[in-house]
Design a protein around this motif. Structure first.
Motif, PDB file in Angstrom:
ATOM      1  N   LEU A 160       1.012  -1.203  -0.056  1.00 63.86           N
ATOM      2  CA  LEU A 160      -0.016   0.172  -0.088  1.00 63.86           C
ATOM      3  C   LEU A 160       0.841   1.137   0.208  1.00 63.86           C
ATOM      4  CD1 LEU A 160      -2.733  -0.998   2.762  1.00 63.86           C
ATOM      5  CD2 LEU A 160      -2.710  -1.428   0.153  1.00 63.86           C
ATOM      6  N   ARG A 161       0.436   2.219  -0.723  1.00 63.45           N
ATOM      7  CA  ARG A 161       1.211   3.827  -0.489  1.00 63.45           C
ATOM      8  C   ARG A 161       0.148   4.637  -0.156  1.00 63.45           C
ATOM      9  NH1 ARG A 161      -1.915   6.479  -4.242  1.00 63.45           N
ATOM     10  NH2 ARG A 161      -2.514   5.347  -6.160  1.00 63.45           N
ATOM     11  N   LYS A 162       0.885   5.803   0.227  1.00 63.27           N
ATOM     12  CA  LYS A 162      -0.050   6.998   0.518  1.00 63.27           C
ATOM     13  C   LYS A 162      -1.173   7.315  -0.703  1.00 63.27           C
ATOM     14  CE  LYS A 162       2.703  10.288   3.053  1.00 63.27           C
ATOM     15  NZ  LYS A 162       3.349   9.422   4.050  1.00 63.27           N
ATOM     16  N   GLY A 163      -2.517   6.988  -0.334  1.00 68.87           N
ATOM     17  CA  GLY A 163      -3.308   7.016  -1.204  1.00 68.87           C
ATOM     18  C   GLY A 163      -4.037   6.118  -1.765  1.00 68.87           C
ATOM     19  N   SER A 164      -3.396   4.781  -1.437  1.00 62.70           N
ATOM     20  CA  SER A 164      -4.055   3.638  -1.905  1.00 62.70           C
ATOM     21  C   SER A 164      -5.286   3.573  -1.275  1.00 62.70           C
ATOM     22  CB  SER A 164      -3.275   2.456  -1.256  1.00 62.70           C
ATOM     23  OG  SER A 164      -2.167   2.256  -2.083  1.00 62.70           O
ATOM     24  N   LYS A 209     -15.158   2.584   2.217  1.00 66.78           N
ATOM     25  CA  LYS A 209     -13.713   3.103   1.379  1.00 66.78           C
ATOM     26  C   LYS A 209     -12.877   3.908   2.216  1.00 66.78           C
ATOM     27  CE  LYS A 209     -12.636   6.776  -1.910  1.00 66.78           C
ATOM     28  NZ  LYS A 209     -12.840   8.296  -2.495  1.00 66.78           N
ATOM     29  N   SER A 210     -11.770   3.112   2.218  1.00 64.81           N
ATOM     30  CA  SER A 210     -10.560   3.399   3.181  1.00 64.81           C
ATOM     31  C   SER A 210      -9.303   3.842   2.556  1.00 64.81           C
ATOM     32  CB  SER A 210     -10.446   2.199   4.137  1.00 64.81           C
ATOM     33  OG  SER A 210     -11.607   1.780   4.781  1.00 64.81           O
ATOM     34  N   VAL A 211      -8.919   5.205   2.746  1.00 61.09           N
ATOM     35  CA  VAL A 211      -7.737   5.668   2.050  1.00 61.09           C
ATOM     36  C   VAL A 211      -6.468   5.393   2.982  1.00 61.09           C
ATOM     37  CG1 VAL A 211      -6.606   7.468   0.734  1.00 61.09           C
ATOM     38  CG2 VAL A 211      -9.130   7.266   0.633  1.00 61.09           C
ATOM     39  N   TYR A 212      -5.538   4.710   2.396  1.00 63.98           N
ATOM     40  CA  TYR A 212      -4.263   4.611   3.467  1.00 63.98           C
ATOM     41  C   TYR A 212      -3.218   5.872   3.365  1.00 63.98           C
ATOM     42  CZ  TYR A 212      -0.016   2.380   5.322  1.00 63.98           C
ATOM     43  OH  TYR A 212       1.086   1.862   5.964  1.00 63.98           O
ATOM     44  N   LEU A 213      -3.025   6.213   4.583  1.00 68.15           N
ATOM     45  CA  LEU A 213      -2.536   7.507   4.766  1.00 68.15           C
ATOM     46  C   LEU A 213      -1.034   7.389   4.849  1.00 68.15           C
ATOM     47  CD1 LEU A 213      -4.906   9.138   7.035  1.00 68.15           C
ATOM     48  CD2 LEU A 213      -4.943   9.478   4.659  1.00 68.15           C
ATOM     49  N   GLY A 214      -0.590   5.972   4.912  1.00 67.22           N
ATOM     50  CA  GLY A 214       1.058   5.954   5.114  1.00 67.22           C
ATOM     51  C   GLY A 214       1.506   5.857   6.460  1.00 67.22           C
TER      52      GLY A 214
END
Ligand SMILES: CNc1ncnc2c1ncn2[C@@H]1O[C@H](/C=C/CNC(=O)c2cc(-c3ccc(F)cc3)cc(O)c2O)[C@@H](O)[C@H]1O
Ligand SMILES: [Mg+2]
Length: 214
Positions: A160-164, A209-214
């Protein structure tokens, strides 16, 4: 011995859909599940929400956990830009066999890599085996008690990356309480619930919906 529900669903696609036309495959499966036999596809109502997120993210790399008959695989792959890929994991060989034929009937086999096996074994090998650095979009729709462990595994494997963006089906019905608590409380995610209904019914369900923030 009689046929299975996935085999009957495949027969309906081969009989009623138009080869190479993903929309006709989607419509045929939705009709079959409404009128003949319910099946655990994400369905048309939640599918429309999923479509909008796929278009918004326009992912270069997508992962789907739990192919089943390939309904959501076709929904997602039909919206992917040329040259982008969807990797979908399925550990039941009978379901994988049906899904391959549904995906091929829709003419989307070039965009889809169906990998047979359990997510827990495959996820750690994805980087080396498939040349993926990170996923832009992940669709979780497999065993509900595996959403959380597999999400943590994706984090640990650096996939996962910032924004995934993670899109999770069935967060209300059947429900994924531990996963929901995690993505909604962790500072590593920005999470939002899209209220909808369980496929082909009036029962409440929804997508998270979950956005990965890193
Ligand atoms: C654990 N690792 C794994 N790795 C690879 N594939 C895996 C897998 N776990 C499960 N799978 C596969 O995903 C699929 C499993 C999906 C599980 N889904 C559900 O249980 C489900 C169930 C319902 C449901 C809702 C209400 C109800 F009354 C009855 C059922 C609705 C849904 O939308 C669902 O997604 C199968 O094809 C299975 O073989
Ligand atoms: Mg589901």
């Amino acid at each position: 011995t009689g046929s299975t529900r996935p085999q009957r669903l495949l027969k309906a696609v081969q009989k009623n859909a138009t080869k190479g036309d993903p929309q006709s495959v989607i419509s045929t499966i939705d009709h079959f599940c409404r009128r003949c036999e319910w099946a655990m596809n994400v369905g048309d109502e939640k599918g429309t929400i999923l479509d909008s997120v796929v278009c918004e993210v326009s992912p270069g790399s997508t992962l789907e956990l739990g192919t089943y008959c390939g309904y959501s695989t076709v929904r997602i792959a039909r919206l992917l830009a040329p040259g982008t890929k969807l990797i979908t994991l399925e550990f039941n060989p009978d379901f994988a066999k049906v899904a391959r034929q549904v995906i091929e009937f829709a003419g989307l086999q070039e965009k889809v890599l169906l990998v047979e096996g359990p997510s827990g074994d495959i996820i750690p090998k994805i980087k080396e085996q498939f040349g993926i650095t990170t996923f832009d979009l992940v669709f979780l729709d497999h065993w509900k008690d595996r959403y959380l462990p597999d999400t943590k595994l994706l984090e640990e494997c650096g996939l996962l990356r910032k924004g995934s963006v993670l899109m999770a089906d069935n967060v209300i019905c059947p429900g994924t309480p531990d996963y929901l608590a995690y993505v909604r409380s962790s500072p590593k995610y920005d999470s939002k619930y899209f209220k909808s209904h369980l496929e082909y019914t009036k029962v409440e369900d929804g997508l998270e919906k979950s956005v990965y923030l890193g």
